[in-house]
Design a protein around this motif. Structure first.
Motif, PDB file in Angstrom:
ATOM      1  N   TYR A   1      36.715   0.022  -3.182  1.00  0.00           N
ATOM      2  CA  TYR A   1      37.679   1.036  -2.791  1.00  0.00           C
ATOM      3  C   TYR A   1      38.466   1.541  -4.005  1.00  0.00           C
ATOM      4  O   TYR A   1      38.832   0.762  -4.875  1.00  0.00           O
ATOM      5  N   ILE A   2      38.716   2.844  -4.008  1.00  0.00           N
ATOM      6  CA  ILE A   2      39.481   3.480  -5.086  1.00  0.00           C
ATOM      7  C   ILE A   2      40.514   4.407  -4.447  1.00  0.00           C
ATOM      8  O   ILE A   2      40.170   5.166  -3.535  1.00  0.00           O
ATOM      9  N   HIS A   3      41.754   4.365  -4.926  1.00  0.00           N
ATOM     10  CA  HIS A   3      42.754   5.327  -4.455  1.00  0.00           C
ATOM     11  C   HIS A   3      42.368   6.708  -4.960  1.00  0.00           C
ATOM     12  O   HIS A   3      42.153   6.901  -6.153  1.00  0.00           O
ATOM     13  N   ASP A   4      42.254   7.659  -4.059  1.00  0.00           N
ATOM     14  CA  ASP A   4      41.825   9.021  -4.365  1.00  0.00           C
ATOM     15  C   ASP A   4      42.992   9.963  -4.068  1.00  0.00           C
ATOM     16  O   ASP A   4      43.405  10.091  -2.925  1.00  0.00           O
ATOM     17  N   ARG A   5      43.504  10.604  -5.111  1.00  0.00           N
ATOM     18  CA  ARG A   5      44.626  11.519  -4.950  1.00  0.00           C
ATOM     19  C   ARG A   5      44.226  12.969  -5.236  1.00  0.00           C
ATOM     20  O   ARG A   5      45.070  13.801  -5.514  1.00  0.00           O
TER      21      ARG A   5
ATOM     22  N   GLU B   1      46.233  11.824  -0.158  1.00  0.00           N
ATOM     23  CA  GLU B   1      46.209  10.390  -0.478  1.00  0.00           C
ATOM     24  C   GLU B   1      45.133   9.768   0.394  1.00  0.00           C
ATOM     25  O   GLU B   1      45.289   9.671   1.618  1.00  0.00           O
ATOM     26  N   ARG B   2      44.002   9.383  -0.219  1.00  0.00           N
ATOM     27  CA  ARG B   2      42.888   8.822   0.548  1.00  0.00           C
ATOM     28  C   ARG B   2      42.355   7.590  -0.184  1.00  0.00           C
ATOM     29  O   ARG B   2      42.663   7.360  -1.341  1.00  0.00           O
ATOM     30  N   ILE B   3      41.495   6.851   0.516  1.00  0.00           N
ATOM     31  CA  ILE B   3      40.817   5.705  -0.081  1.00  0.00           C
ATOM     32  C   ILE B   3      39.337   6.052  -0.163  1.00  0.00           C
ATOM     33  O   ILE B   3      38.662   6.207   0.858  1.00  0.00           O
ATOM     34  N   GLU B   4      38.830   6.177  -1.376  1.00  0.00           N
ATOM     35  CA  GLU B   4      37.411   6.469  -1.600  1.00  0.00           C
ATOM     36  C   GLU B   4      36.612   5.194  -1.429  1.00  0.00           C
ATOM     37  O   GLU B   4      37.057   4.109  -1.809  1.00  0.00           O
TER      38      GLU B   4
ATOM     39  N   HIS C   1      34.961   8.235   2.364  1.00  0.00           N
ATOM     40  CA  HIS C   1      36.334   7.733   2.405  1.00  0.00           C
ATOM     41  C   HIS C   1      36.531   6.878   3.645  1.00  0.00           C
ATOM     42  O   HIS C   1      35.788   6.999   4.617  1.00  0.00           O
TER      43      HIS C   1
END
Length: 153
Positions: free
Chosen positions: A91-95, A100-103, A115
Motif C-alpha cells: 500500500y502507498i498513500h496516493d495524493r 487522499e487515497r491508498i494505492e 486503490h
C-alpha cells in the motif's frame, strides 16, 4: 475485522528494466501497471465477471485475489473485499488528483493494481473495497469437476 492468511505461494521479487516491461506488456498494460494509469470504468474484462478462480498480477503472475472475495460494487471495476493473502499486495498513500487515497501495488513486481477504499457501506466482511483495474489482472479459472461445476481450492 478478519485479516488475510499469510502468503505461501509468492512470486518475486520481480525486477525488470522499463525497456523490458515495455516489450512484455501491451501499451495499455504498461500505462496502468507501470505508470499508475486507470482504465475507463465498465470497459475492463473482469468488472462483471463471476467466474470462480484466482486473479494473478498480469505483469508477473503473482496470485493476488480470488473470486471468493470478489463482489459486485457497481463501480465499473473489479472489486474485492480482501487480497488473497497477507503480503501479496502493498500500500502507498496516493495524493494525486487532489484526493487522499491508498494505492494498491503487487508486492512481487511493484505494479500498480488500483486503490483500496474503506467505510463505503458495502456490507463486506472487511468494509473495504479493493477497486482493481481489469488490465492489471489475469483470471485463472478454477478447474472444473466431472459434473461441470467449478471447483475452487
Amino acid at each position: 475485522m478478519s485479516t488475510p492468511e499469510k502468503a505461501e505461494n509468492t512470486v518475486g521479487p520481480v525486477v525488470r528494466s522499463e525497456d523490458e516491461w515495455r516489450r512484455e506488456l501491451t501499451p495499455e498494460e504498461y500505462h496502468v501497471l507501470r505508470q499508475a494509469g486507470t482504465e475507463r470504468p465498465y470497459t475492463g474484462e473482469y468488472w462483471d465477471t463471476h467466474t470462480a478462480g484466482v486473479y494473478q498480477c498480469r505483469a508477473c503472475g503473482a496470485e493476488l485475489f480470488t473470486s471468493k472475495e470478489k463482489f459486485d460494487s457497481h463501480c465499473g471495476w473489479p472489486s474485492f473485499w480482501a487480497p488473497l493473502a497477507e503480503g501479496t499486495v502493498r500500500y502507498i498513500h496516493d495524493r494525486t488528483l487532489g484526493m487522499e487515497r491508498i494505492e494498491v501495488r503487487c508486492s512481487a513486481c511493484d505494479s500498480h493494481l488500483g486503490h483500496v477504499f474503506e467505510g463505503e457501506g458495502y456490507g463486506t466482511p472487511t468494509d473495504q473495497r479493493y477497486c482493481i483495474n481489469s488490465v492489471s489482472l489475469r483470471l485463472v479459472p478454477a478447474e472444473s469437476t466431472e459434473d461441470g461445476q467449478a471447483a475452487v481450492s
